[in-house]
Design a protein around this motif. Structure first.
Motif, PDB file in Angstrom:
ATOM      1  N   ASP A  37     -34.093  14.369 -39.104  1.00  0.00           N
ATOM      2  CA  ASP A  37     -34.913  13.328 -38.484  1.00  0.00           C
ATOM      3  C   ASP A  37     -34.544  11.948 -39.017  1.00  0.00           C
ATOM      4  OD1 ASP A  37     -36.263  15.235 -37.015  1.00  0.00           O
ATOM      5  OD2 ASP A  37     -37.995  15.318 -38.356  1.00  0.00           O
ATOM      6  N   ARG A  38     -34.275  11.850 -40.320  1.00  0.00           N
ATOM      7  CA  ARG A  38     -33.931  10.552 -40.908  1.00  0.00           C
ATOM      8  C   ARG A  38     -32.569  10.075 -40.448  1.00  0.00           C
ATOM      9  NH1 ARG A  38     -36.673  13.035 -45.165  1.00  0.00           N
ATOM     10  NH2 ARG A  38     -34.748  13.799 -46.118  1.00  0.00           N
ATOM     11  N   VAL A  39     -31.608  10.981 -40.345  1.00  0.00           N
ATOM     12  CA  VAL A  39     -30.279  10.590 -39.876  1.00  0.00           C
ATOM     13  C   VAL A  39     -30.337  10.123 -38.419  1.00  0.00           C
ATOM     14  CG1 VAL A  39     -27.934  11.401 -39.369  1.00  0.00           C
ATOM     15  CG2 VAL A  39     -29.060  12.091 -41.499  1.00  0.00           C
ATOM     16  N   VAL A  40     -31.055  10.868 -37.586  1.00  0.00           N
ATOM     17  CA  VAL A  40     -31.196  10.496 -36.182  1.00  0.00           C
ATOM     18  C   VAL A  40     -31.834   9.114 -36.063  1.00  0.00           C
ATOM     19  CG1 VAL A  40     -32.386  11.047 -34.022  1.00  0.00           C
ATOM     20  CG2 VAL A  40     -31.270  12.868 -35.323  1.00  0.00           C
ATOM     21  N   ALA A  41     -32.852   8.858 -36.876  1.00  0.00           N
ATOM     22  CA  ALA A  41     -33.524   7.553 -36.841  1.00  0.00           C
ATOM     23  C   ALA A  41     -32.583   6.442 -37.295  1.00  0.00           C
ATOM     24  CB  ALA A  41     -34.767   7.582 -37.710  1.00  0.00           C
ATOM     25  N   LYS A  42     -31.755   6.726 -38.303  1.00  0.00           N
ATOM     26  CA  LYS A  42     -30.849   5.698 -38.831  1.00  0.00           C
ATOM     27  C   LYS A  42     -29.757   5.331 -37.835  1.00  0.00           C
ATOM     28  CE  LYS A  42     -30.693   3.864 -42.122  1.00  0.00           C
ATOM     29  NZ  LYS A  42     -31.108   2.493 -42.481  1.00  0.00           N
ATOM     30  N   VAL A  43     -29.117   6.340 -37.243  1.00  0.00           N
ATOM     31  CA  VAL A  43     -27.991   6.042 -36.348  1.00  0.00           C
ATOM     32  C   VAL A  43     -28.447   5.758 -34.925  1.00  0.00           C
ATOM     33  CG1 VAL A  43     -26.437   7.429 -37.766  1.00  0.00           C
ATOM     34  CG2 VAL A  43     -27.529   8.485 -35.784  1.00  0.00           C
ATOM     35  N   GLY A  44     -29.684   6.152 -34.580  1.00  0.00           N
ATOM     36  CA  GLY A  44     -30.212   5.862 -33.247  1.00  0.00           C
ATOM     37  C   GLY A  44     -29.494   6.584 -32.127  1.00  0.00           C
ATOM     38  N   ASN A  76     -34.908  29.031 -38.757  1.00  0.00           N
ATOM     39  CA  ASN A  76     -35.225  29.439 -40.124  1.00  0.00           C
ATOM     40  C   ASN A  76     -34.726  28.376 -41.110  1.00  0.00           C
ATOM     41  OD1 ASN A  76     -34.240  31.734 -42.604  1.00  0.00           O
ATOM     42  ND2 ASN A  76     -36.353  31.546 -41.933  1.00  0.00           N
ATOM     43  N   GLU A  77     -34.783  27.114 -40.672  1.00  0.00           N
ATOM     44  CA  GLU A  77     -34.315  26.014 -41.513  1.00  0.00           C
ATOM     45  C   GLU A  77     -35.311  25.689 -42.623  1.00  0.00           C
ATOM     46  OE1 GLU A  77     -31.821  25.943 -38.069  1.00  0.00           O
ATOM     47  OE2 GLU A  77     -33.998  25.855 -38.173  1.00  0.00           O
ATOM     48  N   LEU A  78     -34.790  25.187 -43.732  1.00  0.00           N
ATOM     49  CA  LEU A  78     -35.648  24.655 -44.777  1.00  0.00           C
ATOM     50  C   LEU A  78     -36.297  23.354 -44.289  1.00  0.00           C
ATOM     51  CD1 LEU A  78     -33.278  25.141 -47.844  1.00  0.00           C
ATOM     52  CD2 LEU A  78     -35.396  26.404 -47.411  1.00  0.00           C
ATOM     53  N   PRO A  79     -37.558  23.093 -44.644  1.00  0.00           N
ATOM     54  CA  PRO A  79     -38.214  21.847 -44.227  1.00  0.00           C
ATOM     55  C   PRO A  79     -37.448  20.603 -44.647  1.00  0.00           C
ATOM     56  CG  PRO A  79     -39.824  23.379 -45.123  1.00  0.00           C
ATOM     57  CD  PRO A  79     -38.475  23.987 -45.389  1.00  0.00           C
ATOM     58  N   GLU A  80     -36.781  20.664 -45.809  1.00  0.00           N
ATOM     59  CA  GLU A  80     -36.001  19.509 -46.269  1.00  0.00           C
ATOM     60  C   GLU A  80     -34.879  19.176 -45.300  1.00  0.00           C
ATOM     61  OE1 GLU A  80     -37.294  21.642 -50.138  1.00  0.00           O
ATOM     62  OE2 GLU A  80     -36.723  22.186 -48.095  1.00  0.00           O
ATOM     63  N   LEU A  81     -34.274  20.198 -44.720  1.00  0.00           N
ATOM     64  CA  LEU A  81     -33.208  19.961 -43.764  1.00  0.00           C
ATOM     65  C   LEU A  81     -33.741  19.305 -42.498  1.00  0.00           C
ATOM     66  CD1 LEU A  81     -30.347  20.225 -42.672  1.00  0.00           C
ATOM     67  CD2 LEU A  81     -30.884  22.579 -41.987  1.00  0.00           C
ATOM     68  N   ILE A  82     -34.859  19.787 -41.983  1.00  0.00           N
ATOM     69  CA  ILE A  82     -35.447  19.204 -40.774  1.00  0.00           C
ATOM     70  C   ILE A  82     -35.790  17.731 -41.011  1.00  0.00           C
ATOM     71  CG2 ILE A  82     -37.357  19.327 -39.146  1.00  0.00           C
ATOM     72  CD1 ILE A  82     -35.336  21.638 -38.972  1.00  0.00           C
ATOM     73  N   GLY A  83     -36.361  17.432 -42.172  1.00  0.00           N
ATOM     74  CA  GLY A  83     -36.685  16.047 -42.489  1.00  0.00           C
ATOM     75  C   GLY A  83     -35.447  15.174 -42.580  1.00  0.00           C
ATOM     76  N   HIS A  84     -34.383  15.718 -43.167  1.00  0.00           N
ATOM     77  CA  HIS A  84     -33.134  14.964 -43.285  1.00  0.00           C
ATOM     78  C   HIS A  84     -32.541  14.673 -41.907  1.00  0.00           C
ATOM     79  CE1 HIS A  84     -29.266  13.665 -44.897  1.00  0.00           C
ATOM     80  NE2 HIS A  84     -28.683  14.499 -44.058  1.00  0.00           N
ATOM     81  N   ASP A 119     -19.899   5.018 -30.032  1.00  0.00           N
ATOM     82  CA  ASP A 119     -20.923   5.739 -29.276  1.00  0.00           C
ATOM     83  C   ASP A 119     -20.707   7.241 -29.452  1.00  0.00           C
ATOM     84  OD1 ASP A 119     -23.085   6.118 -27.583  1.00  0.00           O
ATOM     85  OD2 ASP A 119     -21.807   6.243 -25.811  1.00  0.00           O
ATOM     86  N   PHE A 120     -21.769   7.970 -29.773  1.00  0.00           N
ATOM     87  CA  PHE A 120     -21.651   9.413 -29.998  1.00  0.00           C
ATOM     88  C   PHE A 120     -23.032  10.045 -29.924  1.00  0.00           C
ATOM     89  CE2 PHE A 120     -22.415   7.430 -34.072  1.00  0.00           C
ATOM     90  CZ  PHE A 120     -23.337   8.251 -34.702  1.00  0.00           C
ATOM     91  N   ASP A 121     -23.041  11.365 -29.804  1.00  0.00           N
ATOM     92  CA  ASP A 121     -24.257  12.162 -29.916  1.00  0.00           C
ATOM     93  C   ASP A 121     -24.109  13.091 -31.113  1.00  0.00           C
ATOM     94  OD1 ASP A 121     -25.557  11.110 -27.646  1.00  0.00           O
ATOM     95  OD2 ASP A 121     -24.488  12.501 -26.323  1.00  0.00           O
ATOM     96  N   LEU A 122     -25.203  13.677 -31.550  1.00  0.00           N
ATOM     97  CA  LEU A 122     -25.213  14.645 -32.639  1.00  0.00           C
ATOM     98  C   LEU A 122     -25.515  16.029 -32.064  1.00  0.00           C
ATOM     99  CD1 LEU A 122     -27.396  12.573 -35.131  1.00  0.00           C
ATOM    100  CD2 LEU A 122     -24.933  12.939 -35.313  1.00  0.00           C
ATOM    101  N   LEU A 123     -24.681  17.008 -32.391  1.00  0.00           N
ATOM    102  CA  LEU A 123     -24.852  18.365 -31.888  1.00  0.00           C
ATOM    103  C   LEU A 123     -25.275  19.272 -33.037  1.00  0.00           C
ATOM    104  CD1 LEU A 123     -24.506  20.396 -29.518  1.00  0.00           C
ATOM    105  CD2 LEU A 123     -22.145  20.701 -30.285  1.00  0.00           C
ATOM    106  N   PHE A 124     -26.512  19.772 -32.979  1.00  0.00           N
ATOM    107  CA  PHE A 124     -27.045  20.627 -34.033  1.00  0.00           C
ATOM    108  C   PHE A 124     -27.529  21.938 -33.428  1.00  0.00           C
ATOM    109  CE2 PHE A 124     -30.758  22.086 -36.560  1.00  0.00           C
ATOM    110  CZ  PHE A 124     -30.108  22.330 -37.760  1.00  0.00           C
ATOM    111  N   THR A 125     -27.140  23.053 -34.049  1.00  0.00           N
ATOM    112  CA  THR A 125     -27.537  24.371 -33.540  1.00  0.00           C
ATOM    113  C   THR A 125     -28.579  24.977 -34.486  1.00  0.00           C
ATOM    114  OG1 THR A 125     -25.589  25.272 -34.668  1.00  0.00           O
ATOM    115  CG2 THR A 125     -25.408  24.873 -32.308  1.00  0.00           C
ATOM    116  N   PRO A 126     -29.855  24.907 -34.135  1.00  0.00           N
ATOM    117  CA  PRO A 126     -30.905  25.415 -35.022  1.00  0.00           C
ATOM    118  C   PRO A 126     -30.960  26.943 -35.035  1.00  0.00           C
ATOM    119  CG  PRO A 126     -31.860  24.656 -32.967  1.00  0.00           C
ATOM    120  CD  PRO A 126     -30.400  24.313 -32.903  1.00  0.00           C
ATOM    121  N   THR A 127     -31.435  27.481 -36.150  1.00  0.00           N
ATOM    122  CA  THR A 127     -31.610  28.929 -36.278  1.00  0.00           C
ATOM    123  C   THR A 127     -33.085  29.320 -36.199  1.00  0.00           C
ATOM    124  OG1 THR A 127     -31.899  28.927 -38.690  1.00  0.00           O
ATOM    125  CG2 THR A 127     -29.634  28.950 -37.857  1.00  0.00           C
TER     126      THR A 127
END
Length: 234
Positions: free
Chosen positions: A46-53, A36-44, A26-34
């Motif tokens: 989202d995919r990781v969050v969806a995969k690990v739930g 000014n992220e690249l769209p590819e990073l935002i999409g990635h 059991d864990f959470d993901l901690l991300f600190t947005p700027t």
């Protein structure tokens, strides 16, 4: 104790999330947005969050644009306030507000041991080192889930990125490029250092070269897009 993955969206922190997911931890993901992220990073992400739930925690903070307005200046090699204010400080604030947090950091078995960036505010754990995972193993795990990042995880206009990455930004994300040009015009500063290379320092002049058909050296142009500056991959 609360377990949190220090998640940048890069290959190592992605592998940590996937490894813990496979183990049923059991864990959470901690991300600190700027902001000014690249769209590819935002999409990635989202995919990781969806995969690990798992829950994605975004600590409150001012964006890169806000800090540029505050300082009336840009982050560059002479004033590198961006990592400290946008990445490290929000994480420390979160850890202080959540005492006893175990922070899972993506330090591999083939990397030198380094001290935690957040000092005594967290208990550190290194799942990749625990599992004896080197770079090859990390990439294999990401590939098994079809989640290998192929892009930078720092700001789109990071002053530490390479010339080829400036070229890719102009070619693939002109809107983000033009925002960078607007910040340079507003502050009379530049992201790129004059001594960085022989190419123009100002983004508008660099764009003119690219638009004229000039491209970076072939060895830079063909460099893998995930081999970027790690300033903000925390």
């Amino acid at each position: 104790m609360k377990k949190v993955v220090a998640f940048s969206g890069g290959k190592d922190s992605t592998a940590v999330a996937l490894l813990l997911h496979e183990r049923g931890e059991d864990f959470d993901l901690l991300f600190t947005p700027t902001g000014n992220e690249l769209p590819e990073l935002i999409g990635h992400i989202d995919r990781v969050v969806a995969k690990v739930g798992k829950r994605l925690i975004l600590p409150p903070n001012r964006s890169l644009a806000d800090w540029i307005d505050h300082f009336e200046a840009l982050p560059n090699n002479r004033q590198r306030w961006c990592t400290r204010l946008i990445k490290i400080a929000p994480c420390i604030a979160y850890l202080k507000a959540n005492p006893g947090t175990v922070l899972c950091v993506g330090l591999r078995a083939d990397e030198d041991t380094r001290q935690g960036l957040y000092g005594e505010h967290a208990t550190y754990r290194y799942p990749l080192r625990e599992a004896g995972m080197d770079l090859k193993a990390v990439l294999a795990l990401c590939d098994r889930f079809d989640l290998r990042p192929k892009f930078r995880t720092d700001c789109a206009v990071c002053p530490y990125q390479r010339l080829a990455e400036w070229f890719w930004l102009w070619r693939d994300h002109l809107g983000l490029w033009m925002q960078g040009e607007a910040w340079e015009a507003k502050t009379s500063h530049t992201f790129r250092s004059p001594s960085r290379d022989t190419w123009p320092t100002a983004m508008k002049d660099l764009r003119a070269r690219f638009e004229a058909g000039d491209v970076p050296d072939r060895s830079l142009k063909n460099m893998a897009r995930d081999q970027a500056c790690r300033v903000c991959s925390l």
